[in-house]
Design a protein around this motif. Structure first.
Motif, mmCIF file in Angstrom:
data_model
loop_
_atom_site.group_PDB
_atom_site.id
_atom_site.type_symbol
_atom_site.label_atom_id
_atom_site.label_comp_id
_atom_site.label_asym_id
_atom_site.label_seq_id
_atom_site.Cartn_x
_atom_site.Cartn_y
_atom_site.Cartn_z
ATOM 1 N N ALA A 266 5.200 -19.530 22.199
ATOM 2 C CA ALA A 266 6.317 -19.354 23.133
ATOM 3 C C ALA A 266 6.063 -20.090 24.275
ATOM 4 O O ALA A 266 7.285 -20.357 25.244
ATOM 5 N N PHE A 267 4.969 -20.625 24.741
ATOM 6 C CA PHE A 267 4.765 -21.098 26.039
ATOM 7 C C PHE A 267 5.309 -22.374 26.050
ATOM 8 O O PHE A 267 4.859 -23.283 25.129
ATOM 9 N N GLU A 268 6.125 -22.775 26.847
ATOM 10 C CA GLU A 268 6.761 -24.154 27.342
ATOM 11 C C GLU A 268 6.171 -24.653 28.474
ATOM 12 O O GLU A 268 6.934 -24.434 29.431
ATOM 13 N N PRO A 269 5.170 -25.605 28.391
ATOM 14 C CA PRO A 269 4.733 -26.365 29.852
ATOM 15 C C PRO A 269 5.639 -27.255 30.512
ATOM 16 O O PRO A 269 5.366 -27.496 31.577
ATOM 17 N N GLY A 270 6.742 -27.606 29.906
ATOM 18 C CA GLY A 270 7.723 -28.471 30.232
ATOM 19 C C GLY A 270 7.689 -29.856 29.804
ATOM 20 O O GLY A 270 6.548 -30.235 29.002
#
Ligand code: KG4
Ligand code: ZN
Length: 369
Positions: A266-270
């Motif tokens: 789920a983690f979207e760092p950009g």
């Protein structure tokens, strides 16, 4: 960034649990350099009680705080006049100890005419990977210690989103209680890990609470009870204890690995950013857990960053860093800093999430929020 080019020299003080610690850190252009780093553990004081006793901790902090600060200043070869600020943990944690550290920090800041920075202990842990590693924001953080167990998205200084947390015991607490059940002494984590090495992790069928529930919340109280039951059921031979420790450690590892995998997905760092996954806190010392997280990170194309053990467990370097970053960013109350700040036994990093979903009970160390 404005204000970042001037070197800041900060004294940090940590007294929120059972470590009395002081450190001096220099921050320049976002680069932290540790000048001194003193940690005095109170293991011997608490060992007879198989856990941290708040009153004993407060008294020990009162006896050790001044000496520890002096040692850190001496090691740094600096006087208080050379400092640009003084930071102390102001919560969450055991209130007696927090008060000792804050009073010490405020007194030095006032006497030397330097700003005081009230630091959230959890922010210290959250920033700890930036002490030694190249670890720019944002990153995903799993904080696993005796008092805390949570997934956080660290977006920037003072900008944290809680993604999930234990709804009862912290992981380290579960390790400590398992050790207590089996008579392994305190702190329990290293002892359980040692015994687990020779055991069969499939010998006991232990629960993995909330494993299949969507989301990132965790629970370890039921697992702890299951271990206690299993230990009661039969004589505790050395082999059985090994098997029980291995089975317990496997259950914890499975839960953390599955939740970490979900969090990483789920983690979207950009755009174009590397996925960074930090594991911090005392439990990050556990080799089996680390290995499992390493695998999960690799599968998700992420880089696992684990601060050195000294900065995974409670320390003042991370408090000095949080203080320095706050000072550099101008995130203090006024010229004298946060002198008016009070000690906070509970102080969630993500206040909004804590207010909308206050699912967390009062832990032994009172710091799970
Ligand atoms: O971060 P920490 O020093 O203090 C807190 O802020 O709580 O973490 C201490 C916790 C204890 O519960 C200890 O049993 C656990 O970390 N721990 C471990 C290991 N080393 C320490 N747990 C599992 N395996 C280890 N090797
Ligand atoms: Zn801690």
């Amino acid at each position: 960034m404005p204000g970042m080019s001037k070197a800041l020299t900060i004294l940090g003080i940590e007294t929120s649990c059972d470590e009395t610690a002081a450190a001096v850190l220099r921050l320049q252009d976002g680069q932290a350099e540790l000048v001194s780093d003193v940690i005095r553990t109170q293991l011997e004081e608490h060992a007879p009680y198989l856990g941290v006793v708040p009153e004993i901790a407060a008294r020990a902090h009162a006896e050790l705080a001044d000496l520890t600060v002096k040692a850190a200043m001496h090691e740094a070869g600096l006087s208080y006049a050379d400092l640009d600020g003084v930071a102390a943990t102001s919560g969450p944690g055991l209130i007696g100890g927090v008060l000792v550290g804050m009073m010490t920090g405020k007194a030095i800041a006032q006497a030397a005419g330097k700003p005081f920075v009230a630091v959230n202990h959890l922010e210290g842990h959250a920033l700890s990977p930036r002490l030694g590693n190249d670890c720019p924001f944002p990153y995903l953080l799993l904080l696993v210690s005796g008092g805390h167990c949570q997934f956080l998205e660290v977006r920037g200084l003072g900008d944290y989103r809680r993604l999930g947390s234990t709804i009862d015991d912290a992981v380290g607490e579960a390790f400590d209680k398992t050790a207590k059940t089996l008579g392994l002494g305190f702190p329990g984590g290293p002892a359980v890990e040692r015994l687990a090495e020779g055991g069969n992790a499939d010998a006991f069928d232990l629960p993995r609470p909330l494993l299949n529930r969507p989301g990132l919340d965790m629970s370890f109280a039921g697992l702890k009870t299951a271990v206690a039951r299993a230990a009661e059921d039969a004589p505790q031979t050395e082999d059985r204890m090994r098997d029980l420790c291995a089975s317990f450690q496997k259950a914890v590892t499975d839960v953390l690995a599955v939740k970490a995998s979900r969090a990483l997905e789920a983690f979207e760092p950009g755009k174009g950013q590397e996925k960074r996954f930090v594991v911090a806190g005392g439990v990050a010392a556990n080799k089996a857990i680390r290995a499992a997280l390493e695998t999960v990170a690799a599968e998700a194309g992420a880089r696992l960053i684990a601060p050195p053990l000294r900065h995974c467990t409670d320390n003042a370097a991370m408090i000095a860093l949080a203080g320095a970053e706050r000072l550099a960013a101008g995130l203090i109350s006024g010229e004298a800093g946060d002198l008016g700040a009070g000690a906070r036994p509970r102080w969630p990093l993500d206040e909004a999430a804590a207010n909308t979903s206050p699912v967390y009970g009062t832990g032994r160390r009172g710091a799970k929020a």
